[in-house]
Design a protein around this motif. Structure first.
Motif, PDB file in Angstrom:
ATOM      1  N   ARG A  81       0.836  -1.212   0.000  1.00 32.32           N
ATOM      2  CA  ARG A  81       0.000   0.000   0.000  1.00 32.32           C
ATOM      3  C   ARG A  81       0.867   1.257   0.000  1.00 32.32           C
ATOM      4  NH1 ARG A  81      -2.884  -3.314   3.647  1.00 32.32           N
ATOM      5  NH2 ARG A  81      -2.087  -2.185   5.463  1.00 32.32           N
ATOM      6  N   ILE A  82       1.970   1.223   0.755  1.00 35.77           N
ATOM      7  CA  ILE A  82       2.883   2.372   0.760  1.00 35.77           C
ATOM      8  C   ILE A  82       3.485   2.570  -0.629  1.00 35.77           C
ATOM      9  CG2 ILE A  82       5.066   3.238   1.687  1.00 35.77           C
ATOM     10  CD1 ILE A  82       4.366   1.800   4.310  1.00 35.77           C
ATOM     11  N   ARG A  83       3.857   1.468  -1.263  1.00 33.81           N
ATOM     12  CA  ARG A  83       4.439   1.548  -2.599  1.00 33.81           C
ATOM     13  C   ARG A  83       3.438   2.148  -3.584  1.00 33.81           C
ATOM     14  NH1 ARG A  83       5.091  -3.418  -3.321  1.00 33.81           N
ATOM     15  NH2 ARG A  83       7.043  -3.549  -2.157  1.00 33.81           N
ATOM     16  N   ALA A  84       2.168   1.781  -3.438  1.00 34.72           N
ATOM     17  CA  ALA A  84       1.148   2.326  -4.333  1.00 34.72           C
ATOM     18  C   ALA A  84       1.032   3.839  -4.179  1.00 34.72           C
ATOM     19  CB  ALA A  84      -0.205   1.664  -4.046  1.00 34.72           C
ATOM     20  N   VAL A  85       1.161   4.334  -2.944  1.00 35.06           N
ATOM     21  CA  VAL A  85       1.111   5.785  -2.726  1.00 35.06           C
ATOM     22  C   VAL A  85       2.329   6.454  -3.344  1.00 35.06           C
ATOM     23  CG1 VAL A  85       1.170   7.598  -0.972  1.00 35.06           C
ATOM     24  CG2 VAL A  85      -0.297   5.610  -0.643  1.00 35.06           C
ATOM     25  N   LEU A  86       3.504   5.866  -3.111  1.00 32.43           N
ATOM     26  CA  LEU A  86       4.732   6.472  -3.613  1.00 32.43           C
ATOM     27  C   LEU A  86       4.805   6.442  -5.138  1.00 32.43           C
ATOM     28  CD1 LEU A  86       7.335   5.077  -1.044  1.00 32.43           C
ATOM     29  CD2 LEU A  86       6.216   7.310  -1.069  1.00 32.43           C
ATOM     30  N   GLU A  87       4.082   5.513  -5.760  1.00 34.96           N
ATOM     31  CA  GLU A  87       4.119   5.422  -7.216  1.00 34.96           C
ATOM     32  C   GLU A  87       3.187   6.421  -7.891  1.00 34.96           C
ATOM     33  OE1 GLU A  87       3.275   1.361  -8.041  1.00 34.96           O
ATOM     34  OE2 GLU A  87       5.333   0.677  -7.683  1.00 34.96           O
ATOM     35  N   VAL A  88       2.332   7.094  -7.098  1.00 36.67           N
ATOM     36  CA  VAL A  88       1.474   8.131  -7.675  1.00 36.67           C
ATOM     37  C   VAL A  88       2.362   9.294  -8.102  1.00 36.67           C
ATOM     38  CG1 VAL A  88      -0.380   9.773  -7.230  1.00 36.67           C
ATOM     39  CG2 VAL A  88      -0.500   7.465  -6.285  1.00 36.67           C
ATOM     40  N   ARG A  89       2.275   9.650  -9.343  1.00 35.44           N
ATOM     41  CA  ARG A  89       3.168  10.680  -9.864  1.00 35.44           C
ATOM     42  C   ARG A  89       2.708  12.062  -9.406  1.00 35.44           C
ATOM     43  NH1 ARG A  89       4.671   9.118 -16.136  1.00 35.44           N
ATOM     44  NH2 ARG A  89       5.627   7.077 -15.681  1.00 35.44           N
TER      45      ARG A  89
END
Length: 472
Positions: free
Chosen positions: A189-197
């Motif tokens: 879930r953290i990775r999904a947030v960080l991948e938001v450009r």
């Protein structure tokens, strides 16, 4: 982050301690008798062989459902607690409580399915790693070797003492398996947030020439296929006040939030001083556009620091000046330590008072473009008057854009723009739009019923809709 914390902060040390002693014991036991050492490792191998059964796709789905059910319980609790005043005022306690009970029942169902799926495997692992079972395996293997003359009875003693300790690494992994899985899902879930450009910054930013604001053919939608704004063309001249009015859901807040570039339009452009906002440096944009929100957030800091948030170097004289303009100076002086009072510790402010602090903050920032996002929606009369003063007092060439919840607030605006379903349906001066007897006049009647004498209020706009040809 709290789910990832145990894996990073505690797991390394615990795993090292769980592995080092058994590893040393294993080396020693191999020197005593390698055959009985292999027998002693049978429970460990059995437990390790059961681990893949906990990572089957069905088990992982149940874990995800478990997390989601826990999230629904948390959300229902927060909603219920935050809505207690409304629930008490309107007697909706039964409905609000049922939402929590529904979430709790859903969690029980999910938890039961998860337990049924893992209980047999977990029980098998615990049995294989239990000291009685390990001792039974060691005694059985030792008895066979002793009776066959392969070892002496004294040689069995180290295995009885150290054998149960060989299961510690697997036991540690077993006990930490839930934390490990939770950390893995949380990391995803953290990775999904960080991948938001983030919104792209220009490689070669340009500087605005002035602060004339233009919206050219602007279209925007939060979701594909559903546009909130549909072809907005609007010009905000310096030194003017433009008010956006319209029914709820018409796209007012979305429109004004394009100016500080909270998001970019999907089509068209927003231009400031002749430059597209996408071509401006973010810091330059934030120095140019100041925003007053409907919901004010004050820092746990002094009143002076809260007002000077955008201009930390501002002196007390400047802070006092804008506090007077926002009609909050006298209230600040009544606090325990005046402008040095720490909000949230030494004093609390009402919603209207916090809103006036926010207005003072925006005035001190001195940005040439000021955006007021329904700043009077829940304001007390003094706060509404402070906002109206900001809109009516000469402010040089400042460009002001305001969303109006109370239509009286826009009486002094130069231009009123009526927005419906993401489209501009009317624009003009307040008196001109009232005389047209169109959408704005209908909104005015619905928000401000006529008074018997038909006289004008202090804002200069008649409380009744004028007849055609009648001036305000």
């Amino acid at each position: 982050m709290s789910a990832v914390h145990p894996l990073i902060a505690h797991a390394p040390g615990e795993l090292v301690s769980a592995f080092v002693v058994p590893a040393v014991s294993l080396v020693y036991l191999l020197t005593v008798d390698w055959r009985l050492t292999l027998v002693t490792l049978v429970p460990v191998v059995t437990a390790v062989a059961l681990v893949p059964l906990l990572t089957l796709p069905a088990r992982l789905r149940e874990q995800e459902e478990y997390d989601a059910a826990m999230g629904r319980i948390a959300s229902s609790v927060v909603e219920f607690v935050q809505g207690i005043p409304v629930v008490k005022a309107f007697g909706g306690g039964g409905r609000a409580h049922r939402a929590f009970l529904t979430a709790a029942d859903d969690f029980v169902d999910v938890f039961s399915r998860w337990v049924r799926g893992v209980s047999a495997v977990a029980a098998g692992m615990q049995l294989a790693l239990s000291p009685p079972f390990v001792l039974l395996v060691v005694l059985t293997g030792g008895a066979v070797l002793i009776t066959s003359g392969g070892m002496t009875p004294a040689g069995l003693l180290p295995f009885l003492l150290l054998g149960p300790g060989l299961t510690a690494p697997v036991a540690a992994l077993g006990h930490g398996f839930d934390d490990l899985q939770a950390a893995r899902r949380a990391a995803g879930r953290i990775r999904a947030v960080l991948e938001v450009r983030p919104l792209p910054e220009p490689a070669h930013p340009v500087a605005p020439r002035g602060h004339r604001v233009e919206l050219r053919g602007v279209r925007f939608g939060y979701e594909a296929g559903h546009e909130v704004l549909r072809g907005i063309d609007l010009v905000l001249e310096p030194g003017t006040v433009t008010a956006i009015v319209g029914p709820s859901g018409s796209g007012k807040s979305t429109l004004v939030r394009l100016l500080p570039r909270f998001f970019d339009p999907t089509h068209g452009s927003v231009v400031l001083g002749g430059a597209d906002l996408r071509e401006l440096d973010g810091r330059e944009l934030h120095r140019t556009v100041s925003f007053v929100f409907q919901d004010v957030r004050l820092l746990r800091a002094s009143v002076a620091d809260n007002i000077a948030l955008a201009v930390p170097s501002a002196g007390l004289d400047d802070v006092v000046r804008v506090a007077r303009l926002a009609d909050i100076h006298d209230r600040i002086l009544a606090l325990p330590r005046g402008y040095e009072t720490v909000l949230g510790e030494e004093a609390e402010l009402s919603g209207g008072e916090a809103q006036r602090i926010s207005i003072a903050r925006a005035l001190l920032a001195g940005a040439p473009v000021l955006v007021l996002d329904e700043a009077t929606a829940f304001a007390d009369p003094r706060t509404e008057r402070a906002v109206r003063d900001v809109l009516t007092k000469p402010a040089g060439d400042r460009t002001v854009l305001v969303i109006a919840h109370r239509l009286e607030t826009v009486a002094g605006a130069d231009t009123v723009v009526v927005l419906e379903d993401g489209v501009i349906v009317e624009r003009g001066g307040p008196a001109e739009l009232l005389a047209r007897n169109g959408r704005f006049a209908a909104l005015w009647r619905s928000h401000r019923p006529a008074v018997p004498d038909g006289g004008g209020g202090r804002d200069g706009v008649s409380r009744e809709v004028p007849e055609e040809g009648e001036s305000r």
